[in-house]
Design an enzyme around this catalytic site. Structure first.
Site, PDB file in Angstrom:
ATOM      1  N   ARG A 190      22.138  39.853 -28.703  1.00 24.15           N
ATOM      2  CA  ARG A 190      23.440  39.157 -28.645  1.00 24.15           C
ATOM      3  C   ARG A 190      24.535  40.104 -28.171  1.00 24.15           C
ATOM      4  NH1 ARG A 190      24.493  34.340 -28.004  1.00 24.15           N
ATOM      5  NH2 ARG A 190      23.201  33.681 -29.757  1.00 24.15           N
ATOM      6  N   GLN A 206      16.425  27.666 -23.290  1.00 20.41           N
ATOM      7  CA  GLN A 206      17.818  28.003 -22.989  1.00 20.41           C
ATOM      8  C   GLN A 206      17.906  29.361 -22.302  1.00 20.41           C
ATOM      9  OE1 GLN A 206      20.975  26.760 -23.700  1.00 20.41           O
ATOM     10  NE2 GLN A 206      22.246  28.393 -24.522  1.00 20.41           N
ATOM     11  N   ARG A 251      15.318  37.196 -20.259  1.00 19.97           N
ATOM     12  CA  ARG A 251      16.073  37.992 -21.233  1.00 19.97           C
ATOM     13  C   ARG A 251      15.239  38.359 -22.460  1.00 19.97           C
ATOM     14  NH1 ARG A 251      20.397  34.149 -24.517  1.00 19.97           N
ATOM     15  NH2 ARG A 251      19.026  32.387 -24.886  1.00 19.97           N
ATOM     16  N   HIS A 272      24.974  37.265 -17.826  1.00 21.25           N
ATOM     17  CA  HIS A 272      25.726  36.663 -18.944  1.00 21.25           C
ATOM     18  C   HIS A 272      26.580  37.741 -19.641  1.00 21.25           C
ATOM     19  CE1 HIS A 272      26.470  34.512 -22.633  1.00 21.25           C
ATOM     20  NE2 HIS A 272      25.560  33.590 -22.438  1.00 21.25           N
ATOM     21  N   ASP A 292      33.465  26.561 -22.882  1.00 19.21           N
ATOM     22  CA  ASP A 292      32.113  26.681 -22.320  1.00 19.21           C
ATOM     23  C   ASP A 292      32.097  25.920 -20.993  1.00 19.21           C
ATOM     24  OD1 ASP A 292      29.442  26.969 -21.849  1.00 19.21           O
ATOM     25  OD2 ASP A 292      28.759  26.133 -23.761  1.00 19.21           O
ATOM     26  N   GLU A 294      30.599  35.026 -16.715  1.00 19.92           N
ATOM     27  CA  GLU A 294      29.230  35.228 -16.236  1.00 19.92           C
ATOM     28  C   GLU A 294      29.113  34.850 -14.762  1.00 19.92           C
ATOM     29  OE1 GLU A 294      26.812  32.813 -18.905  1.00 19.92           O
ATOM     30  OE2 GLU A 294      28.352  32.994 -20.431  1.00 19.92           O
TER      31      GLU A 294
HETATM   32  C1  BG6 Z   1      26.666  30.412 -22.387  1.00 19.15           C
HETATM   33  C2  BG6 Z   1      26.443  28.923 -22.372  1.00 19.15           C
HETATM   34  O1  BG6 Z   1      26.376  30.924 -21.131  1.00 19.15           O
HETATM   35  O2  BG6 Z   1      25.791  30.998 -23.348  1.00 19.15           O
HETATM   36  C3  BG6 Z   1      26.675  28.357 -23.760  1.00 19.15           C
HETATM   37  O3  BG6 Z   1      27.305  28.326 -21.429  1.00 19.15           O
HETATM   38  C4  BG6 Z   1      25.790  29.065 -24.773  1.00 19.15           C
HETATM   39  O4  BG6 Z   1      26.413  26.961 -23.765  1.00 19.15           O
HETATM   40  C5  BG6 Z   1      26.016  30.560 -24.665  1.00 19.15           C
HETATM   41  O5  BG6 Z   1      26.111  28.605 -26.078  1.00 19.15           O
HETATM   42  C6  BG6 Z   1      25.123  31.382 -25.603  1.00 19.15           C
HETATM   43  O6  BG6 Z   1      23.801  31.060 -25.418  1.00 19.15           O
HETATM   44  P1  BG6 Z   1      22.678  31.726 -26.290  1.00 19.15           P
HETATM   45  O7  BG6 Z   1      21.397  31.037 -25.924  1.00 19.15           O
HETATM   46  O8  BG6 Z   1      22.646  33.177 -25.951  1.00 19.15           O
HETATM   47  O9  BG6 Z   1      23.067  31.486 -27.735  1.00 19.15           O
END
Ligand code: BG6
Length: 315
Positions: free
Chosen positions: A69, A87, A92, A168, A213, A272
């Site tokens: 994170r 997602q 990653r 990101h 977002d 991003e």
């Molecule tokens: C962003 C997305 O890029 O990443 C969001 O637009 C998302 O929708 C955020 O909540 C974090 O994503 P993750 O999978 O790392 O919790």
């Protein structure tokens, strides 16, 4: 590989948190960057005063299969939930390798590392394509951080593939309510908080007072993040990455994230560089390149205006 007169090494391979392999990049004036092989994830970028420029959560887990994170996760072959894969895709949370023999690629720096990801058999079940994803992370002499992705379709079955992508990046900011983003005014965006509905941004620089977002489409090659309190401006320059996602979870969403502190949303902002609106399709043998360059410059923020001279001096 040794840097200047001192014992400082331009590229050092070592162990990071939880024994994960990482690479430390150093440039002679003192800037550094750290890259974990897990995710090819940049987790630190410091200027020559040793100040951290990226945000990494104090609750980040550094524990596969969870993505780290903060820092700069690489989203591939899918950005967000724009497709049927997990997602942000799987790059990653894969273990990348150091690419010891990358195809020639000029970089004006001694401090860089080449990483490579190829699909495992398990990956092929989820996304039945063969590819080589090469990522070069480089630290420029002025301390700029440069990421270049080269993705090649190596399918032997003659099939093309299509992907979306993002760097990101989590920027460290002093106080989100003091931050402005310039370069995204008047652009169209897809709002993830409104079922990806398309809207048009107002004419003013972005400021932040609640969860955001948004995927801005067809953005300029240069975007600036002005941190009023820190008197610092981040400048993003990008190539091959037409879109830009802006994300801050704010307080309520922050509380639902196990690997993110309740108040940490105040000290981060994701901007991003991405390809989302028009996904990339590659035929076998074709390669796509996406490049991001980040600089942190002292900002002269007077009466709400970014001083173009200061930014130009550093461009
Ligand atoms: C962003 C997305 O890029 O990443 C969001 O637009 C998302 O929708 C955020 O909540 C974090 O994503 P993750 O999978 O790392 O919790």
């Amino acid at each position: 590989m040794a840097a200047s007169g001192s014992e400082r090494v331009a590229v050092e391979k070592c162990k990071g948190i939880n024994g994960l392999d990482k690479v430390v990049l150093r440039e002679p004036r003192g800037s550094t960057a750290e890259v974990y092989l897990y995710g090819a994830h940049v987790t630190s970028w410091k200027n020559d005063h040793g100040e951290e420029l990226l945000f990494v959560s104090s609750k980040a887990m550094f524990k596969p299969p969870k993505a780290i994170r903060g820092g700069i996760p690489v989203c591939f072959p899918q950005f967000g939930s724009h497709g049927s894969l997990e997602q942000h895709g799987f790059a990653r949370n894969r273990f990348w390798s150091i690419d010891t023999d990358p195809p020639p690629f000029p970089t004006n720096s001694k401090s860089f590392i080449d990483l490579i990801l190829k699909p495992s058999e398990e990956d092929m079940q989820k996304w039945p394509h063969s590819y080589e994803f090469r990522l070069r992370v480089a630290l420029g002499t002025g301390g700029d951080l440069m990421l270049t992705s080269r993705i090649r379709n190596t399918n032997a079955d003659g099939k093309p593939f299509t992907f979306t992508f993002a760097y990101h990046t989590y920027f460290s900011v002093s106080d989100i309510s003091e931050v402005r983003v310039e370069g995204l005014e008047t652009l169209d965006y897809l709002d993830n908080l409104q079922n990806k509905e398309r809207s048009t941004e107002q004419g003013d620089a972005l400021t932040f007072e609640s969860e955001v977002d948004k995927i801005y489409l067809g953005t300029p090659t240069k975007i600036a993040i002005l941190d009023h309190e820190k008197k610092r401006t981040f400048v993003l320059r990008k190539d091959g990455l037409p879109d830009a996602v802006v994300w801050n979870p704010w307080d309520k969403k922050a509380k639902t994230m196990a690997d993110f502190g309740d108040d940490e949303y105040k000290h981060m902002l994701c901007v991003e560089a991405a390809v989302v609106g028009k996904p990339i399709t590659l035929k076998p043998g074709e390669e796509w390149k996406g490049r991001l360059e980040l600089s942190a410059v002292p900002s002269s923020y007077c009466s709400g205006q970014l001083d173009p001279q200061k930014v130009l001096q550093n461009s």
